[in-house]
Design an enzyme around this catalytic site. Structure first.
Site, PDB file in Angstrom:
ATOM      1  N   CYS A 158       0.840  -1.204   0.000  1.00 29.93           N
ATOM      2  CA  CYS A 158       0.000   0.000   0.000  1.00 29.93           C
ATOM      3  C   CYS A 158       0.876   1.257   0.000  1.00 29.93           C
ATOM      4  CB  CYS A 158      -0.952  -0.046   1.187  1.00 29.93           C
ATOM      5  SG  CYS A 158      -2.189   1.283   1.226  1.00 29.93           S
TER       6      CYS A 158
ATOM      7  N   ASP B 284      -9.821  -4.053  -5.509  1.00 28.99           N
ATOM      8  CA  ASP B 284      -8.889  -3.140  -4.850  1.00 28.99           C
ATOM      9  C   ASP B 284      -9.272  -1.709  -5.193  1.00 28.99           C
ATOM     10  OD1 ASP B 284      -6.765  -1.689  -3.850  1.00 28.99           O
ATOM     11  OD2 ASP B 284      -5.259  -3.159  -4.449  1.00 28.99           O
TER      12      ASP B 284
ATOM     13  N   HIS C 274      -8.270  -5.149  -1.138  1.00 32.03           N
ATOM     14  CA  HIS C 274      -7.104  -4.373  -0.715  1.00 32.03           C
ATOM     15  C   HIS C 274      -6.749  -4.727   0.734  1.00 32.03           C
ATOM     16  CE1 HIS C 274      -4.453  -0.813  -0.843  1.00 32.03           C
ATOM     17  NE2 HIS C 274      -4.747  -0.708   0.442  1.00 32.03           N
TER      18      HIS C 274
END
Length: 275
Positions: free
Chosen positions: A151, A199, A231
């Site tokens: 991320c 995501d 995600h």
């Protein structure tokens, strides 16, 4: 474009982290590494077992949860695969999970954007110096470097494998954020993409655009795509669900094996049956 107008800012391919990144499950376990300061930044150090150590280093760039148990256990997993792993706390002891009520919601009054800006500014200014400090203390002439980011950590991976003299020989990310087209155009070393079907930061069209850029420029890459996960799957999945646990474990295994391939570990191991 009118006289004096500036070009439009390039759009994100992998969008910035959002408040949704506060969601996720916390895992149980006892991290095996130690902590020290490098370049005045707290650093997690996970040593490989002597019988599997390959002499190379993995740099770990965490997601917004920073040094939480899940991430440290992931570092330990890369160490078990033979790498000395060093992780950077660019959140300075202020990870996002300290600002949430329960498993999903931010605390009342928490300003996520201000938090994000503060730590993004610090990270962008200090990651390069931290990498130099890692190499000065732990590097040897034969040491090779890989990097992995989750991320928030993805752009530091991309920066580390860009330029004519990249900091790392290979990079990987899982469920990335903060990436633009230029990141994919600039890389000069192999890239492993560990991605979720669902995501919100790296949606299907954006992922396909990134792959198109890599293909057209003939840049070496490998895509790992898991259906049915979201995600955060590679760090904050629900371990009580077998498929989610499997996807997380496969992400780690795939990244480690790609590092092995690109750093020559795989070739040595397959040539020596005792390894």
């Amino acid at each position: 474009m009118s006289r004096g107008a500036q070009p439009a800012e390039p759009e994100w391919l992998a969008k910035p982290s959002g408040a949704c990144c506060m969601k996720g499950h916390l895992h149980e376990g006892e991290p095996a590494g130690t902590f020290e300061h490098l370049a005045d930044i707290e650093t997690y150090v996970s040593q490989p077992p002597s019988e599997t150590a390959n002499g190379h280093v993995v740099l770990y760039f965490p997601d917004v949860f920073g040094f939480f148990t899940n991430g440290l256990l992931v570092c330990d997993a890369f160490a078990k695969a033979g790498y000395l792993v060093l992780g950077i706390d660019y959140f300075k002891g202020d990870p996002i999970y300290m600002h949430r009520d329960g498993p999903k919601e931010p605390k009342e009054g928490f300003d996520f954007e201000a938090w994000l800006t503060k730590h993004s500014d610090f990270a962008s200014q200090h990651v390069s110096g931290w990498i130099d400090a890692v190499k000065q203390k732990y590097g040897k002439q034969e040491t090779k470097y890989a990097c992995v980011g989750y991320c928030f950590g993805a752009p530091y991976v991309m920066n580390s494998i860009a330029s004519d003299s990249p900091a790392c020989e290979v990079g990987a990310f899982a469920h990335p954020a903060f990436l633009k087209e230029q990141h994919f155009k600039d890389i000069q070393r192999p890239l492993f993409l560990s991605c979720a079907e669902h995501d919100f930061t790296f949606e299907t069209d954006a992922r396909n655009k990134a792959l198109e850029i890599l293909r057209e420029a003939k840049k070496p890459y490998h895509l790992q795509l898991f259906s049915g996960v979201e995600h955060g799957f590679a760090l904050r999945c629900d371990l009580s669900k077998p498929y989610e646990r499997w996807a997380k474990e496969q992400s780690i295994r795939g990244i480690a094996e790609y590092f092995d391939l690109q750093l020559g570990v795989y070739e040595k191991r397959t040539q020596d049956p005792n390894k």
